[in-house]
Design a protein around this motif. Sequence first.
Motif, PDB file in Angstrom:
ATOM      1  N   VAL A   1      -5.442  -6.257   0.913  1.00  0.00           N
ATOM      2  CA  VAL A   1      -4.494  -5.936   0.107  1.00  0.00           C
ATOM      3  C   VAL A   1      -3.618  -4.589   0.954  1.00  0.00           C
ATOM      4  N   VAL A   2      -2.400  -4.743   0.496  1.00  0.00           N
ATOM      5  CA  VAL A   2      -1.459  -3.518   0.687  1.00  0.00           C
ATOM      6  C   VAL A   2      -0.905  -3.171  -0.691  1.00  0.00           C
ATOM      7  N   GLY A   3      -0.774  -1.873  -1.021  1.00  0.00           N
ATOM      8  CA  GLY A   3      -0.508  -1.461  -2.241  1.00  0.00           C
ATOM      9  C   GLY A   3       0.804  -0.473  -2.323  1.00  0.00           C
ATOM     10  N   TRP A   4       1.379  -0.140  -3.403  1.00  0.00           N
ATOM     11  CA  TRP A   4       2.394   0.616  -3.414  1.00  0.00           C
ATOM     12  C   TRP A   4       2.346   1.490  -4.804  1.00  0.00           C
ATOM     13  N   ARG A   5       2.851   2.612  -5.111  1.00  0.00           N
ATOM     14  CA  ARG A   5       2.748   3.352  -6.446  1.00  0.00           C
ATOM     15  C   ARG A   5       3.783   4.105  -6.449  1.00  0.00           C
ATOM     16  N   THR A   6       4.669   4.309  -7.750  1.00  0.00           N
ATOM     17  CA  THR A   6       5.915   4.916  -7.627  1.00  0.00           C
ATOM     18  C   THR A   6       6.186   5.334  -9.136  1.00  0.00           C
TER      19      THR A   6
ATOM     20  N   THR B   1       6.689   8.445   6.356  1.00  0.00           N
ATOM     21  CA  THR B   1       5.888   7.316   5.463  1.00  0.00           C
ATOM     22  C   THR B   1       4.519   7.453   5.836  1.00  0.00           C
ATOM     23  N   SER B   2       3.713   6.965   4.997  1.00  0.00           N
ATOM     24  CA  SER B   2       2.162   6.776   5.299  1.00  0.00           C
ATOM     25  C   SER B   2       1.438   5.684   4.780  1.00  0.00           C
ATOM     26  N   TYR B   3       0.310   5.416   5.610  1.00  0.00           N
ATOM     27  CA  TYR B   3      -0.711   4.740   4.590  1.00  0.00           C
ATOM     28  C   TYR B   3      -1.444   5.861   4.058  1.00  0.00           C
ATOM     29  N   HIS B   4      -1.810   5.359   2.725  1.00  0.00           N
ATOM     30  CA  HIS B   4      -2.842   6.315   1.914  1.00  0.00           C
ATOM     31  C   HIS B   4      -3.578   5.642   0.968  1.00  0.00           C
ATOM     32  N   ASP B   5      -4.448   6.440   0.211  1.00  0.00           N
ATOM     33  CA  ASP B   5      -5.479   6.029  -0.543  1.00  0.00           C
ATOM     34  C   ASP B   5      -6.208   4.548   0.394  1.00  0.00           C
ATOM     35  N   ILE B   6      -6.717   5.047   1.434  1.00  0.00           N
ATOM     36  CA  ILE B   6      -7.387   4.114   2.513  1.00  0.00           C
ATOM     37  C   ILE B   6      -8.521   3.983   2.181  1.00  0.00           C
ATOM     38  N   LEU B   7      -8.912   2.591   1.668  1.00  0.00           N
ATOM     39  CA  LEU B   7     -10.247   2.070   1.532  1.00  0.00           C
ATOM     40  C   LEU B   7     -10.841   1.109   2.336  1.00  0.00           C
ATOM     41  N   PRO B   8     -11.496   1.559   3.421  1.00  0.00           N
ATOM     42  CA  PRO B   8     -12.182   0.843   4.602  1.00  0.00           C
ATOM     43  C   PRO B   8     -13.102  -0.449   3.954  1.00  0.00           C
ATOM     44  N   ALA B   9     -13.792   0.013   3.072  1.00  0.00           N
ATOM     45  CA  ALA B   9     -14.836  -0.945   2.418  1.00  0.00           C
ATOM     46  C   ALA B   9     -14.095  -2.284   1.969  1.00  0.00           C
ATOM     47  N   VAL B  10     -13.176  -2.325   1.470  1.00  0.00           N
ATOM     48  CA  VAL B  10     -12.353  -3.440   0.940  1.00  0.00           C
ATOM     49  C   VAL B  10     -10.881  -3.736   1.703  1.00  0.00           C
ATOM     50  N   LYS B  11     -11.022  -2.976   2.659  1.00  0.00           N
ATOM     51  CA  LYS B  11      -9.708  -3.340   3.794  1.00  0.00           C
ATOM     52  C   LYS B  11      -8.593  -3.363   2.733  1.00  0.00           C
ATOM     53  N   ARG B  12      -8.301  -2.167   2.076  1.00  0.00           N
ATOM     54  CA  ARG B  12      -7.105  -2.030   1.402  1.00  0.00           C
ATOM     55  C   ARG B  12      -6.343  -0.834   1.852  1.00  0.00           C
ATOM     56  N   VAL B  13      -5.000  -0.587   1.915  1.00  0.00           N
ATOM     57  CA  VAL B  13      -4.460   0.756   2.149  1.00  0.00           C
ATOM     58  C   VAL B  13      -3.399   0.481   1.266  1.00  0.00           C
ATOM     59  N   GLU B  14      -2.480   1.731   0.971  1.00  0.00           N
ATOM     60  CA  GLU B  14      -1.386   1.723   0.062  1.00  0.00           C
ATOM     61  C   GLU B  14      -0.134   2.319   1.223  1.00  0.00           C
ATOM     62  N   ILE B  15       1.064   2.036   0.895  1.00  0.00           N
ATOM     63  CA  ILE B  15       2.078   2.580   1.650  1.00  0.00           C
ATOM     64  C   ILE B  15       2.980   3.474   0.611  1.00  0.00           C
ATOM     65  N   GLY B  16       3.045   4.680   1.101  1.00  0.00           N
ATOM     66  CA  GLY B  16       3.891   5.650   0.264  1.00  0.00           C
ATOM     67  C   GLY B  16       4.147   7.012   0.894  1.00  0.00           C
ATOM     68  N   TYR B  17       4.534   8.015   0.300  1.00  0.00           N
ATOM     69  CA  TYR B  17       4.827   9.151   0.777  1.00  0.00           C
ATOM     70  C   TYR B  17       6.070   8.915   1.605  1.00  0.00           C
ATOM     71  N   THR B  18       7.004   8.046   1.235  1.00  0.00           N
ATOM     72  CA  THR B  18       8.258   7.360   2.125  1.00  0.00           C
ATOM     73  C   THR B  18       9.413   8.385   1.488  1.00  0.00           C
ATOM     74  N   TRP B  19      10.127   8.792   2.671  1.00  0.00           N
ATOM     75  CA  TRP B  19      11.579   9.230   2.228  1.00  0.00           C
ATOM     76  C   TRP B  19      12.365   9.334   3.623  1.00  0.00           C
ATOM     77  N   TYR B  20      13.615   9.179   3.602  1.00  0.00           N
ATOM     78  CA  TYR B  20      14.590   9.256   4.396  1.00  0.00           C
ATOM     79  C   TYR B  20      15.698  10.040   4.359  1.00  0.00           C
ATOM     80  N   ALA B  21      16.264  10.627   5.466  1.00  0.00           N
ATOM     81  CA  ALA B  21      17.571  11.262   5.241  1.00  0.00           C
ATOM     82  C   ALA B  21      18.721  10.297   4.464  1.00  0.00           C
ATOM     83  N   GLN B  22      19.408  11.154   3.639  1.00  0.00           N
ATOM     84  CA  GLN B  22      20.321  10.361   3.004  1.00  0.00           C
ATOM     85  C   GLN B  22      21.087   9.380   3.801  1.00  0.00           C
TER      86      GLN B  22
END
Length: 205
Positions: A131-136, A83-104
């Motif tokens: 803010v913390v965001g997600w996209r899918t 899993t990851s923090y991504h699209d990290i925007l320090p100036a506005v203190k925002r991260v997104e959580i994604g690139y997430t996957w697990y074994a079946q």
Amino acid sequence: MAFVEPVTLSARGIELVPLALAHEDGLRAAAADGELWNLRVTSVPEPENTRAYIEAALAMREQGQRFAFAVLEQASGTVLGTTSYHDILPAVKRVEIGYTWYAQRCQRTHINTTCKLLLLTHAFEQLSCHVVGWRTDNFNHASQRAIERLGARKDGVIRGHALRRDGTIRDTVMYSLRSGEWPEVRAQLLYLLNRPRRQEARHAD
């Protein structure tokens, strides 16, 4: 100094450690459990592309865009996914959580909720994110249900936003959680984790 510094997060037998090339074999084995690279709406690497997947994540870390974690079983050190923090925007203190996957075998367990609790706690309470965001993918309904179960709000859909691995163009569903909403979401996540024999939605994004 990077906004997201290297850190290890752990709870309930799960450990998130900075993703490294040393996790290549473990990550390949995790993806093989269910042949997850065949899922059209996720970005799980094919076995032969696992090293390149990690190298790309490390390059994005150097650029300050993404910080990837390996998800481990704490007792054995077995890699369960990533899993990851991504699209990290320090100036506005925002991260997104994604690139997430697990074994079946890890899906429909407490693992995803535990990882999200760790990542959200670190984002809001240590990084002081607003803010913390997600996209899918718009067709990844399991991911959307899992994100909504966390208490995130749907912001909207970006149409024609990105290419899928099969060359088709996806619409992207965007979600977010604001810092003021975090205490209630934290309480709900702890409630879900403390329920006996709970089940959770299959998740990959």
